[in-house]
Scaffold this motif. Structure first.
Motif, short mmCIF file in Angstrom:
data_model
loop_
_atom_site.label_atom_id
_atom_site.label_comp_id
_atom_site.label_asym_id
_atom_site.label_seq_id
_atom_site.Cartn_x
_atom_site.Cartn_y
_atom_site.Cartn_z
N PRO A 185 0.79 -1.24 0.00
CA PRO A 185 0.00 0.00 0.00
C PRO A 185 0.82 1.28 0.00
O PRO A 185 0.29 2.35 -0.32
CB PRO A 185 -0.81 -0.12 1.30
CG PRO A 185 0.04 -0.97 2.20
CD PRO A 185 0.70 -1.95 1.29
N PHE A 186 2.11 1.21 0.35
CA PHE A 186 2.91 2.43 0.46
C PHE A 186 4.14 2.42 -0.45
O PHE A 186 5.07 3.20 -0.24
CB PHE A 186 3.34 2.64 1.91
CG PHE A 186 2.19 2.81 2.86
CD1 PHE A 186 1.37 3.91 2.80
CD2 PHE A 186 1.93 1.83 3.81
CE1 PHE A 186 0.29 4.05 3.67
CE2 PHE A 186 0.87 1.96 4.69
CZ PHE A 186 0.04 3.07 4.62
N LEU A 187 4.13 1.56 -1.45
CA LEU A 187 5.27 1.50 -2.35
C LEU A 187 5.42 2.82 -3.10
O LEU A 187 4.47 3.30 -3.72
CB LEU A 187 5.11 0.35 -3.35
CG LEU A 187 6.35 0.02 -4.17
CD1 LEU A 187 7.47 -0.50 -3.28
CD2 LEU A 187 6.02 -1.01 -5.25
N ASN A 188 6.62 3.38 -3.05
CA ASN A 188 6.88 4.68 -3.66
C ASN A 188 7.66 4.54 -4.97
O ASN A 188 7.31 5.14 -5.98
CB ASN A 188 7.65 5.57 -2.67
CG ASN A 188 7.99 6.94 -3.22
OD1 ASN A 188 8.77 7.07 -4.15
ND2 ASN A 188 7.39 7.97 -2.64
N LEU A 189 8.73 3.75 -4.95
CA LEU A 189 9.59 3.59 -6.12
C LEU A 189 9.59 2.14 -6.57
O LEU A 189 9.89 1.25 -5.78
CB LEU A 189 11.02 4.06 -5.81
CG LEU A 189 12.00 4.15 -6.98
CD1 LEU A 189 13.09 5.18 -6.66
CD2 LEU A 189 12.65 2.81 -7.34
N LEU A 190 9.27 1.91 -7.85
CA LEU A 190 9.27 0.57 -8.44
C LEU A 190 10.07 0.62 -9.73
O LEU A 190 9.76 1.37 -10.65
CB LEU A 190 7.83 0.12 -8.73
CG LEU A 190 7.68 -1.22 -9.46
CD1 LEU A 190 8.30 -2.36 -8.66
CD2 LEU A 190 6.20 -1.51 -9.75
N ASP A 191 11.13 -0.19 -9.78
CA ASP A 191 11.98 -0.23 -10.98
C ASP A 191 11.85 -1.59 -11.64
O ASP A 191 12.25 -2.61 -11.08
CB ASP A 191 13.44 0.03 -10.60
CG ASP A 191 14.29 0.40 -11.81
OD1 ASP A 191 13.91 0.02 -12.94
OD2 ASP A 191 15.33 1.07 -11.64
N LEU A 192 11.27 -1.60 -12.85
CA LEU A 192 11.11 -2.80 -13.66
C LEU A 192 11.90 -2.69 -14.96
O LEU A 192 11.59 -3.38 -15.93
CB LEU A 192 9.63 -3.03 -13.96
CG LEU A 192 8.74 -3.41 -12.77
CD1 LEU A 192 7.26 -3.32 -13.14
CD2 LEU A 192 9.07 -4.80 -12.26
N SER A 193 12.89 -1.85 -14.99
CA SER A 193 13.70 -1.65 -16.18
C SER A 193 14.48 -2.91 -16.53
O SER A 193 14.69 -3.79 -15.68
CB SER A 193 14.69 -0.50 -15.97
OG SER A 193 14.01 0.70 -15.66
N HIS A 194 14.89 -3.00 -17.79
CA HIS A 194 15.74 -4.11 -18.26
C HIS A 194 15.12 -5.47 -17.95
O HIS A 194 15.79 -6.38 -17.45
CB HIS A 194 17.14 -4.00 -17.64
CG HIS A 194 17.88 -2.77 -18.01
ND1 HIS A 194 18.59 -2.65 -19.19
CD2 HIS A 194 18.00 -1.57 -17.38
CE1 HIS A 194 19.13 -1.43 -19.25
NE2 HIS A 194 18.78 -0.77 -18.18
N ASN A 195 13.83 -5.60 -18.26
CA ASN A 195 13.15 -6.88 -18.22
C ASN A 195 12.68 -7.23 -19.62
O ASN A 195 13.19 -6.69 -20.60
CB ASN A 195 12.01 -6.85 -17.20
CG ASN A 195 12.49 -7.16 -15.78
OD1 ASN A 195 12.72 -8.30 -15.42
ND2 ASN A 195 12.65 -6.11 -14.98
N LEU A 196 11.69 -8.11 -19.73
CA LEU A 196 11.22 -8.56 -21.04
C LEU A 196 9.75 -8.23 -21.25
O LEU A 196 9.04 -8.93 -21.98
CB LEU A 196 11.43 -10.08 -21.16
CG LEU A 196 12.87 -10.57 -20.92
CD1 LEU A 196 12.92 -12.10 -20.90
CD2 LEU A 196 13.81 -10.02 -21.99
#
Length: 362
Positions: free
Chosen positions: A209-220
């Motif tokens: 509920p409080f996630l601020n930064l999500l990095d999904l770079s360099h995936n498929l």
């Protein structure tokens, strides 16, 4: 300052190899609070004679580690070629540095006596998913877990509920098991870049509920993931295989400030007219894609990166649907360099729309 700029400055200044790795931590710096007694994250290896530590510090300390007297709750066991966890971790241990070893996993009692752990650094080891599941489930005081550059194929199960930062960048993660994040109510930062994720399921990120930064770079990823926590303010999807976005791709992201989509395969025909209609957006990065026109963006946007696309024309309507005393774009920096247009192609009315612009690059 952007992280990529910071790393560039560091490389120009010529840091040592070990220092560069220490400053990495998945691409997001770790801020130290000296008022809380948090220790240095720079390696002490070869900077002080280990015998000196033991001469001035009478507290117990594993032979494979350094225990500096100025940070009595910290154990520095990094870059020691360790294949197993040092025996006899003292109960005072709150900050455990184990990066740069050859650890593949741990036995069930490995961290039993380190019940006060707050930071655990396991970057650049060879940890396997099956040898880490439920290893830390009872360590409710653990707030930072660093496992970048390991051999994980899944998000570990049974993660402790007190985590605030979880860094799993550059592993081999192909899927997120059901309920992997279900109990992580305090998590604010999640790094998953550099893995092998192909799709995001509806339940994959439930429980954040409080996630601020999500990095999904360099995936498929080839389609924009819709089932993400609406609390996210910084969303990074650089270097995937995205070709477009629908009008509801960002629906519900009322606090989204930074969206980075560079180095994908975005085309105008794949972008819905209102794909970026999020008034909270401050920065939008669409550089290194296949756009031929400037997409429509909200007037509240301040930083817009479109370099190295195939844009041939400057459309004022992409920034301002109408112009007036209060109807203008808040763009401060606009990058259009590396496209197929020149300054001479700017229409005469563009300054009335981009009236607070600091810099434009064409």
């Amino acid at each position: 300052m952007e992280i990529r700029s910071l790393l560039l400055i560091l490389s120009v200044c010529g840091p040592t190899w070990a220092t560069t790795l220490d400053m990495d931590y998945g691409g997001v710096p770790l801020w130290i609070n000296r008022f809380l007694g948090e220790p240095s994250v720079l390696t002490l290896r070869d900077r002080m004679e280990p015998g000196w530590f033991r001469a001035v510090n009478r507290q117990s300390c594993p032979l494979e580690c350094d225990c500096p007297i100025q940070w009595p709750t910290a154990l520095y066991c990094e870059y020691r070629g360790l294949h197993q966890l040092p025996e006899g971790l003292p109960s005072r241990t709150q900050y455990l540095f184990l990066q740069g070893n050859a650890l593949t996993g741990f036995n069930s009692r490995a961290f039993a006596y380190a019940s006060n752990l707050r930071w655990l650094f396991l970057d650049r080891n060879q940890v396997l998913s099956e040898r880490f599941d439920h290893m830390l489930s009872n360590h409710t005081r653990l707030v930072y877990l660093f496992m970048n550059h390991n051999n994980l194929t899944e998000v570990p199960a049974g993660l402790p509920s007190g985590l605030k930062q979880l860094r799993l960048a550059y592993n081999h993660i192909e899927k997120i098991p059901p309920g992997a994040f279900q109990n992580l109510q305090n998590l604010t930062l999640l790094l998953l870049q550099g893995n092998h994720l192909k799709a995001i399921g509806e339940a994959d990120f439930k429980g954040l509920p409080f996630l601020n930064l999500l990095d999904l770079s360099h995936n498929l990823l080839d389609t924009f993931p819709k089932h993400l926590p609406p609390s996210v303010q910084q969303l990074y999807l650089t270097s995937n295989a995205l070709t477009g976005m629908s009008e509801d791709s960002l629906q519900g992201f009322n606090g989204l400030h930074y969206l980075r989509l560079s180095h994908n395969q975005l085309k105008n025909e794949g972008l819905a007219y209102g794909a970026f209609n999020v008034t909270s957006l401050v920065e939008l990065d669409l550089s290194y894609n296949q756009l031929t026109e400037i997409p429509v963006v909200p007037t509240t946007l301040q930083y817009f990166y479109l370099e190295v696309n195939h844009i041939r024309e400057f459309n004022v309507s992409s920034f301002c649907r109408k112009m007036g005393p209060t109807s203008y774009s808040r763009i401060k920096i606009l990058r259009l360099d590396g496209n197929k247009m020149t300054h001479h192609q700017l229409p005469p009315d563009w300054p009335f729309c981009l009236r607070v612009l600091y810099n434009i690059y064409i």
